[in-house]
Structure formats: C-alpha cells, structure tokens
Design an enzyme around this catalytic site. Structure first.
Site, short mmCIF file in Angstrom:
data_model
loop_
_atom_site.label_atom_id
_atom_site.label_comp_id
_atom_site.label_asym_id
_atom_site.label_seq_id
_atom_site.Cartn_x
_atom_site.Cartn_y
_atom_site.Cartn_z
CE LYS A 68 4.12 -31.49 -38.50
NZ LYS A 68 5.43 -31.25 -39.12
CD GLU B 245 10.37 -17.21 -32.85
OE1 GLU B 245 10.90 -16.65 -33.84
OE2 GLU B 245 10.75 -18.30 -32.39
CB CYS C 167 14.13 -16.82 -36.10
SG CYS C 167 13.70 -17.62 -34.56
CD GLU D 43 14.91 -16.25 -40.94
OE1 GLU D 43 15.15 -16.23 -39.72
OE2 GLU D 43 13.82 -16.58 -41.41
#
Length: 486
Positions: free
Chosen positions: A179, A253, A288, A389
């Site tokens: 995807k 993840e 990340c 984040e």
C-alpha cells in the site's frame, strides 16, 4: 522523467495495471511546488484491496513451492534492473517526497538495490532443524512463509521502507500487497514495474489511495496473513488492534523521540558531524530515528552547541533536485503547519532560548513547503517539544550533569526506537548504550540503517524487527514441527 507532465499510473493487481474499481483518482503534487500535479494514481477502496489480496492469494501456492534458488534468482534479476534505474528513482524520489537528491534520495535508491541482493543471499537460510529423538523416529522442523503480506508504507522514505519489507517477504515465499502512501506513491509503482518483469503475476501487487479507505481494508481483510506497518504510533496502534481482532501477524515500526547524548570528552568537530547526521536535518527531520533530543553535558554544553550552530547555519535549504541542496521540502501543507505549530509552542515556553533559527535567511519558500532548521536550547524534558514527535527540522537541546541523570531523562519517553551515544570513554559509552531503552543504539556515529542489522523499536515505537536475517525469519516465516515414526 518529465517533471512538467503528470504521469498517469494504474495499480498493479494480478500482473495487470488497473484503475480503481470506482474509477476515482488522486492528484499527486510535488512538495517542491504545491501548484504542480506530477502524477495521478487510482483512489483505491475496499473492493480494490480485495482484488489485490485475492490476486496475491492465487499466486501464493506456486511462489511458495518454488525451490529457494529460483526465488533467489528472481530477486537478483530485480536488483540488477534496479541498479540501472538508481538515478531515475533518485530524481523521482526528490520530486515525490522532497528529499534532497544528494543527501537522501540517491542513497535511498541505492539501498533498495543492496537490500534485494542481501535478502537474495539469505534465501537458503530459511531452513529448519532436526532433533535427535532416537532410533525409529524422525523429528524435524520447517520454516514456512506466512502467506499474503500487506506492507503499508509511509511517505517520508518510501523506497527505503520498501527495502525493509519487500525482498524479505518475497524470498521467504510470501506474496505481497504494497500500500503506497498517497502523498508519495510513484517510486513504489516504478519499483513494482521492475518486479513485475521477473515475478509471476500476483506475487507483488500495489494499491494506491487513502489509508482509511484502502489501507484499513487491507488490515481487516481475512485473506491477509501478516500486516507490516511503518508510520505514526497513533495509526499503528489502530492497525494492531484491527489486525489483532483476527489474530493476524503484525509488525510495527512507529514513531520516535530519540535521545542523542554527548559526553564531555566528545566536544569535537568530528562528533558535531555525526550529531548532524543523527538529527536527520538532511531529511527535513522527517525521520522516526531522528535524534531530536540532544543531551549535552554541562561542561561542554556551550562550546559544543556553538560548533553545532555554526555547522547547521551552513546547510543549504533548497530545491531537492539540486546537488547543492542539503535539506529539501516538508511533504505537504498539513505537515508544514504541524511543524510550525511545534515551533510556535516551543518559542512561547518560558525559559527557552533560540540557539539557531534559519527562517530569516531562507531563500526558498512558496510554492514549495520549505522549512529551515531550528535549534532550541535550555529545554526541559517535560516540555511538549521534548516529548512529542515533531517530524520536522527542530532540535531540542537539554543540559545534563551525571550519567544516571541523563539515562533517566533519555528513558523518560514512551518512545524507544533509536538512540545515539557519543563518548571517547568506551566503558562509559557502552554502559550508557546498554541502559537506553531503544531498539537501535548507535555509539559514536549518527548515520542511517545498514542492511543486515535488525531494526525496530521498543515501547510505543513498535514491535518486531526488519532488515536482517533475524527479522526475515521472525517476521516473515513460521515454524512447522514434523514428528515421524519410522
């Protein structure tokens, strides 16, 4: 590729390039110029997800039953073709994601080639063991593929994340539905076109569209045996819950707020260069694994920060297609606004100091989504900019005094993806590294992932490992035990 003419793409399902069942499309803009449509892709929905899963399910038995050397050869042929296309894929990555071609896009495309060759080399390691159970019996295990894998990719580094998932899934005998992220789908479609030349129809399929429409349909689909997701922690939590309802295999993840710790014996230009890599400024902070919390020992805080500011001030923010550019574009308006919101929040916090703000000297802007790097110092570990984040080029600098204190602050986060420790004293470096609650710790270096090293997070940064032999075996195979009376 001509940057001025939008390219029309289909989805790859069962070896055919097809439109969405509903006939809808999505305009893909480049973050370099918000007014420019560079591609149109199908807007897939649940029916399209079902078509792709059924194609993968049909292809699965034949692919899984092949001798491993045949799957190995297919991956090596794909790698050879991809190697010839590295520069094209790098240019398309820069256009698609805004990642600078020299610092990010070209290395990402090259890593994809390396990954296909690495995992091809592991094809013969997908094997079982025998147990000496005595005369008259035979006891052995087999490593089997999981079946159909849905690999859901992010927009920040699509080719790199595809490298983590696709070759490992394929070489172990799984079939795959990728995807692609709606904001950056084109490199994944070009990758699929290469794979299609060397794989039976349906072994690799690609769907495009929005996550809530086609991504969730894959996660919930009874024909998907494994969901491998890379993205935000919030979305990943929903993926795990939905897939868990039917006990599908899941690896995640997710996000990070990674600590970057500098000991007082490491106040050097060399370490500054490595810390600069750890900040991921060269990927606009859209990583990340960004070492976005910089912990500087009080004895070297001011001098190290001065060196770092000088180095960051010399980075060039510009068109990601230009070789001179160090930092490219934020992916879209929504993300640019989000980053700017965190900047404003940090600036409004009492006690904060601005060590560096590159915005006044920014020479590029609209219609692109450019954002200069920013370094905020005197930050407290409980501030929002130190806990959440940001996914942008914003660095929070914190002061520390002793080892126990900095370890406690580093671990005071619900994230646990990456960490960086810089110390010439090897004992202090390793002692600290071993105490950090992160899935990946780098000592005296700040670079990116290397093929063969297990990659994944702890705590809210996810679970499962990828990009290694261990990740291949644990993430894409299952054990069948066979006991035989002779």
């Amino acid at each position: 590729m001509d940057d001025t003419t939008p390219r029309e793409y289909g989805m790859l399902i069962g070896g055919e390039w097809v439109a969405a069942a509903a006939g809808e499309t999505i305009d893909v803009i480049t973050p370099i110029d918000r007014t420019k449509v560079v591609a149109r892709v199908p807007r897939g929905r649940a029916e399209d997800a079902d078509r792709a899963v059924r194609a993968a399910r049909t292809a699965y038995p034949g692919w899984a039953e092949l001798p491993f050397v045949e799957r190995q050869r297919a991956l090596l042929r794909i790698a050879d073709d991809l190697e010839e296309l590295v520069e094209n894929l790098a240019r398309l990555t820069a256009l698609d994601t805004g990642n600078a071609i020299r610092t990010q896009a070209r290395p990402e495309a090259a890593l994809l080639v390396t990954a296909f060759r690495y995992f091809a080399g592991l094809a013969g390691e997908v094997k079982g063991v025998t147990l000496p159970t005595g005369p008259g019996t035979l006891s052995y295990s087999r490593r089997l593929p999981l079946g159909v894998v849905a690999a859901i990719l992010p927009w920040n580094s699509p080719l790199m994340i595809a490298a983590f998932k696709l070759p490992a899934a394929l070489v172990t005998g799984n079939t795959v539905v990728l995807k692609a992220a709606e904001d950056a789908p084109t490199t994944i479609l070009e990758l699929a076109a290469v794979c299609q030349r060397h794989l039976p129809p349906g072994v690799v399929n690609v769907v495009t569209g929005y996550g809530p429409e086609v991504g969730e349909a894959l996660v919930a689909h009874e024909g998907v045996d494994k969901v491998s997701f890379t993205g935000s922690t919030v979305t990943g939590s929903g993926v795990a819950a939905r897939a868990g309802q039917r006990l599908a295999h899941v690896s995640l993840e997710l996000g990070g707020k990674s600590p970057c710790i500098v000991f007082p014996d490491s106040d050097t230009d060399e370490v500054v260069e490595q810390v600069l890599l750890a900040t991921r400024f060269a990927r606009q902070g859209q990583s990340c694994t960004s070492g976005s919390r910089l912990f500087l020992h009080e004895d070297v805080h001011d001098s190290f920060l001065e060196k770092l500011v000088d180095r960051v001030s010399r980075l060039t923010v510009g068109d990601p297609r230009e070789e001179s550019t160090d930092i490219g574009c934020i992916i879209n308006q929504r993300q640019w606004d989000r980053v700017q919101g965190y900047v404003e929040d940090g600036l409004s916090t009492e006690g904060v100091e601005v060590a560096f703000d590159g915005r006044p000297d920014l020479t590029v802007g609209e219609p692109g989504f450019y954002h200069a790097p920013m370094i905020l110092s005197q930050v407290s570990n409980d501030w929002r900019i130190a806990r959440e984040e940001i996914f942008g080029p914003v660095l929070s600098v914190l002061r520390w005094r002793d080892e126990d204190e900095v370890v406690q602050m580093a671990n005071d986060s619900h994230y646990g993806l990456a960490a960086f420790v810089f110390a010439r004293d090897v004992s202090a470096a390793l002692r600290t590294a071993h105490r950090i609650e992160s899935g990946w710790v780098q000592v005296n270096q700040g670079g990116g992932q290397q093929v063969g090293q297990s990659y994944g997070g702890m705590k809210s940064s996810g679970h499962g490992r990828e990009f290694s032999l261990e990740g291949l075996l644990e993430g894409f195979t299952q054990i069948q035990q066979v006991n035989v009376r002779l």
